[in-house]
Design an enzyme around this catalytic site. Structure first.
Site, PDB file in Angstrom:
ATOM      1  N   ARG A   1      11.529  -5.732   4.756  1.00 32.17           N
ATOM      2  CA  ARG A   1      11.440  -3.855   4.691  1.00 32.17           C
ATOM      3  C   ARG A   1      12.694  -3.048   5.072  1.00 32.17           C
ATOM      4  O   ARG A   1      12.526  -3.559   6.631  1.00 32.17           O
ATOM      5  CB  ARG A   1       9.928  -3.247   4.784  1.00 32.17           C
ATOM      6  CG  ARG A   1       9.396  -2.057   5.199  1.00 32.17           C
ATOM      7  CD  ARG A   1       8.030  -1.917   5.219  1.00 32.17           C
ATOM      8  NE  ARG A   1       7.074  -2.369   6.391  1.00 32.17           N
ATOM      9  CZ  ARG A   1       6.062  -2.193   6.059  1.00 32.17           C
ATOM     10  NH1 ARG A   1       5.228  -1.930   5.879  1.00 32.17           N
ATOM     11  NH2 ARG A   1       4.939  -3.031   6.627  1.00 32.17           N
TER      12      ARG A   1
ATOM     13  N   ARG B   1      -0.242  -8.943  13.448  1.00 31.56           N
ATOM     14  CA  ARG B   1      -1.109  -7.857  12.618  1.00 31.56           C
ATOM     15  C   ARG B   1      -1.847  -8.418  11.939  1.00 31.56           C
ATOM     16  O   ARG B   1      -2.845  -8.080  10.727  1.00 31.56           O
ATOM     17  CB  ARG B   1       0.155  -6.720  12.353  1.00 31.56           C
ATOM     18  CG  ARG B   1       0.708  -5.937  13.002  1.00 31.56           C
ATOM     19  CD  ARG B   1       1.687  -5.595  13.043  1.00 31.56           C
ATOM     20  NE  ARG B   1       1.727  -4.734  11.297  1.00 31.56           N
ATOM     21  CZ  ARG B   1       2.877  -4.292  10.843  1.00 31.56           C
ATOM     22  NH1 ARG B   1       3.985  -4.345  10.674  1.00 31.56           N
ATOM     23  NH2 ARG B   1       2.467  -2.712   9.760  1.00 31.56           N
TER      24      ARG B   1
ATOM     25  N   ARG C   1      11.525  -1.862  11.269  1.00 34.90           N
ATOM     26  CA  ARG C   1      10.659  -1.542  11.634  1.00 34.90           C
ATOM     27  C   ARG C   1      10.414  -2.283  13.839  1.00 34.90           C
ATOM     28  O   ARG C   1      10.109  -3.604  13.037  1.00 34.90           O
ATOM     29  CB  ARG C   1       9.300  -1.375  11.102  1.00 34.90           C
ATOM     30  CG  ARG C   1       9.413  -0.074  10.662  1.00 34.90           C
ATOM     31  CD  ARG C   1       7.767   0.378   9.973  1.00 34.90           C
ATOM     32  NE  ARG C   1       6.870  -0.255  10.097  1.00 34.90           N
ATOM     33  CZ  ARG C   1       5.639  -0.043   9.303  1.00 34.90           C
ATOM     34  NH1 ARG C   1       5.325   0.516   8.925  1.00 34.90           N
ATOM     35  NH2 ARG C   1       4.469  -1.035   9.845  1.00 34.90           N
TER      36      ARG C   1
ATOM     37  N   ARG D   1      -9.236   1.081   8.652  1.00 36.75           N
ATOM     38  CA  ARG D   1      -8.346  -0.788   8.611  1.00 36.75           C
ATOM     39  C   ARG D   1     -10.260  -0.919   9.147  1.00 36.75           C
ATOM     40  O   ARG D   1      -9.511  -2.152  10.508  1.00 36.75           O
ATOM     41  CB  ARG D   1      -7.598   0.008  10.190  1.00 36.75           C
ATOM     42  CG  ARG D   1      -6.142  -0.752   9.656  1.00 36.75           C
ATOM     43  CD  ARG D   1      -4.967  -0.482  10.071  1.00 36.75           C
ATOM     44  NE  ARG D   1      -4.000  -1.551   9.586  1.00 36.75           N
ATOM     45  CZ  ARG D   1      -3.201  -0.120   9.735  1.00 36.75           C
ATOM     46  NH1 ARG D   1      -3.247   0.643   8.972  1.00 36.75           N
ATOM     47  NH2 ARG D   1      -1.930  -0.981   9.374  1.00 36.75           N
TER      48      ARG D   1
ATOM     49  N   LYS E   1       0.682  -1.454  -0.122  1.00 38.34           N
ATOM     50  CA  LYS E   1      -0.331   0.236   0.201  1.00 38.34           C
ATOM     51  C   LYS E   1       0.688   1.238   0.191  1.00 38.34           C
ATOM     52  O   LYS E   1       0.728   2.164  -0.652  1.00 38.34           O
ATOM     53  CB  LYS E   1      -0.895  -0.181   1.636  1.00 38.34           C
ATOM     54  CG  LYS E   1      -2.011  -1.007   1.514  1.00 38.34           C
ATOM     55  CD  LYS E   1      -2.769  -1.183   2.717  1.00 38.34           C
ATOM     56  CE  LYS E   1      -2.172  -0.841   3.496  1.00 38.34           C
ATOM     57  NZ  LYS E   1      -1.434  -2.227   4.033  1.00 38.34           N
TER      58      LYS E   1
HETATM   59  P1  ADP Z   1       1.710  -1.892   3.219  1.00 38.23           P
HETATM   60  O1  ADP Z   1       2.483  -0.635   3.252  1.00 38.23           O
HETATM   61  O2  ADP Z   1       1.124  -2.846   2.908  1.00 38.23           O
HETATM   62  O3  ADP Z   1       2.178  -2.353   4.522  1.00 38.23           O
HETATM   63  P2  ADP Z   1       4.835  -1.340   1.408  1.00 38.23           P
HETATM   64  O4  ADP Z   1       4.462  -0.423   0.792  1.00 38.23           O
HETATM   65  O5  ADP Z   1       5.099  -0.616   3.337  1.00 38.23           O
HETATM   66  O6  ADP Z   1       3.381  -2.085   2.677  1.00 38.23           O
HETATM   67  O7  ADP Z   1       5.852  -2.374   1.295  1.00 38.23           O
HETATM   68  C1  ADP Z   1       6.201  -4.243   2.324  1.00 38.23           C
HETATM   69  C2  ADP Z   1       7.619  -3.971   1.559  1.00 38.23           C
HETATM   70  O8  ADP Z   1       7.185  -4.975   0.293  1.00 38.23           O
HETATM   71  C3  ADP Z   1       8.107  -3.404   1.628  1.00 38.23           C
HETATM   72  O9  ADP Z   1       9.909  -2.894   1.810  1.00 38.23           O
HETATM   73  C4  ADP Z   1       7.996  -2.850   0.048  1.00 38.23           C
HETATM   74  O10 ADP Z   1       9.608  -2.593  -0.183  1.00 38.23           O
HETATM   75  C5  ADP Z   1       8.032  -4.290  -0.604  1.00 38.23           C
HETATM   76  N1  ADP Z   1       7.219  -4.192  -1.776  1.00 38.23           N
HETATM   77  C6  ADP Z   1       5.814  -3.206  -1.851  1.00 38.23           C
HETATM   78  N2  ADP Z   1       4.992  -4.097  -3.270  1.00 38.23           N
HETATM   79  C7  ADP Z   1       6.106  -4.587  -3.532  1.00 38.23           C
HETATM   80  C8  ADP Z   1       6.027  -5.786  -5.300  1.00 38.23           C
HETATM   81  N3  ADP Z   1       5.366  -5.926  -5.639  1.00 38.23           N
HETATM   82  N4  ADP Z   1       6.998  -6.995  -4.812  1.00 38.23           N
HETATM   83  C9  ADP Z   1       8.309  -7.058  -4.032  1.00 38.23           C
HETATM   84  N5  ADP Z   1       8.239  -6.255  -2.822  1.00 38.23           N
HETATM   85  C10 ADP Z   1       7.547  -5.525  -2.893  1.00 38.23           C
HETATM   86  P1  AMP Z   2       0.536   0.799   9.333  1.00 40.09           P
HETATM   87  O1  AMP Z   2       2.119   2.042   8.864  1.00 40.09           O
HETATM   88  O2  AMP Z   2       0.038   1.356   8.437  1.00 40.09           O
HETATM   89  O3  AMP Z   2       2.022  -0.469   9.043  1.00 40.09           O
HETATM   90  O4  AMP Z   2       0.701   1.569  10.417  1.00 40.09           O
HETATM   91  C1  AMP Z   2       1.994   0.461  11.493  1.00 40.09           C
HETATM   92  C2  AMP Z   2       0.251   0.152  13.009  1.00 40.09           C
HETATM   93  O5  AMP Z   2      -0.047   2.019  13.051  1.00 40.09           O
HETATM   94  C3  AMP Z   2      -0.517  -0.712  12.954  1.00 40.09           C
HETATM   95  O6  AMP Z   2      -0.042  -2.176  12.803  1.00 40.09           O
HETATM   96  C4  AMP Z   2      -1.551   0.138  13.727  1.00 40.09           C
HETATM   97  O7  AMP Z   2      -1.148  -0.128  15.476  1.00 40.09           O
HETATM   98  C5  AMP Z   2      -1.184   1.243  13.980  1.00 40.09           C
HETATM   99  N1  AMP Z   2      -2.423   2.064  12.632  1.00 40.09           N
HETATM  100  C6  AMP Z   2      -1.843   2.280  11.976  1.00 40.09           C
HETATM  101  N2  AMP Z   2      -3.299   2.779  10.941  1.00 40.09           N
HETATM  102  C7  AMP Z   2      -4.310   3.031  11.610  1.00 40.09           C
HETATM  103  C8  AMP Z   2      -5.939   2.667  11.570  1.00 40.09           C
HETATM  104  N3  AMP Z   2      -5.892   3.070  10.627  1.00 40.09           N
HETATM  105  N4  AMP Z   2      -6.068   2.426  12.913  1.00 40.09           N
HETATM  106  C9  AMP Z   2      -5.635   1.971  14.001  1.00 40.09           C
HETATM  107  N5  AMP Z   2      -4.390   1.345  14.050  1.00 40.09           N
HETATM  108  C10 AMP Z   2      -3.610   1.935  13.015  1.00 40.09           C
END
Ligand code: ADP
Ligand code: AMP
Length: 212
Positions: A125, A169, A158, A88, A13
């Protein structure tokens, strides 16, 4: 252009939201980033949010909804925004649609990669402690290991990307966020994108939907 990125943790995302924001010149609003910025600044909100985030749980709706409603009311979001990580829960989705002029007009969902794939994505990541940019050690590596291409900041794993928290999660996602897929399907605003493809291919698919 009001877009919600819906998908499991690690679905891609944030990666796609950043590119959408740059191409369509709309703000990228990530609740996770807002909470992490508050934790870094040591605010009251940050202290409260951290307790939930560290356990892989959701921050309560009371602390989350007003924050987003305020943010999307700012002038830079007047012509649209891309929401990443919000809503969410069903009550969060209702907080968005309950307000006039804030109706969701487009929803993206990155199809769920299988569990091993998600753990692999999140384990690899790396997030910049300076500007929040994200990388992957294998799929989207920085030019210099552990150094941010954009600001030169240090890249870290992270705390909530460690395998034991990722498991939690994912179960929270299935219980509380996945029901939003049906919620937005019923509203006829859901468009699915296959997030298991290469990052650039996913983005091309999104552009086909949103328009060049
Ligand atoms: P989200 O925001 O949904 O939690 P991220 O965009 O941070 O996910 O992506 C999670 C990890 O996977 C990051 O390290 C990112 O660089 C990698 N990633 C994202 N999209 C892809 C993809 N299409 N193929 C491989 N790796 C990806
Ligand atoms: P993210 O960066 O989107 O992966 O979010 C990291 C963490 O932040 C999640 O696991 C939740 O603990 C909190 N968080 C982010 N967005 C929300 C939301 N919309 N509602 C509740 N918790 C959230």
């Amino acid at each position: 252009m009001k877009i919600i990125m819906l998908g499991a943790p690690g679905a891609g995302k944030g990666t796609q939201a950043k590119q959408i924001a740059a191409k369509y010149e709309i703000p990228h609003i990530s609740t996770g980033d807002i909470f992490r910025a508050n934790i870094k600044e040591g605010t009251e909100l940050g202290k409260k949010a951290k307790a939930f985030m560290d356990k892989g749980e959701l921050v309560p709706d009371e602390l989350t909804c007003d924050l987003v409603v305020d943010r999307i009311s700012k002038p830079d979001a007047a012509k649209g925004y891309v929401l990443d990580g919000f809503p969410r829960t069903i009550p969060q989705a209702e907080a968005l649609t309950g307000i006039r002029d804030l109706i969701v007009t487009g929803v993206q969902t990155c199809a769920l990669p299988i569990y091993e794939n998600i753990v692999h994505r999140m384990g690899g990541r790396r997030a910049c402690i300076g500007c929040g940019a994200t990388y992957h050690v294998e799929f989207n590596a920085p030019k210099v290991e552990d150094v941010c291409d954009t600001c030169g900041g240090e890249l870290v794993l992270r705390d909530d990307d460690k395998p034991e928290t990722v498991q939690k999660r994912l179960s929270v996602y299935h219980a509380q966020t996945q029901p939003l897929i049906d919620y937005y399907k019923k509203a006829n605003v859901l468009v699915e994108v296959d997030g298991t493809q290469d990052i650039n291919v996913v983005f091309q698919d999104i552009v086909k939907i949103l328009g060049a």
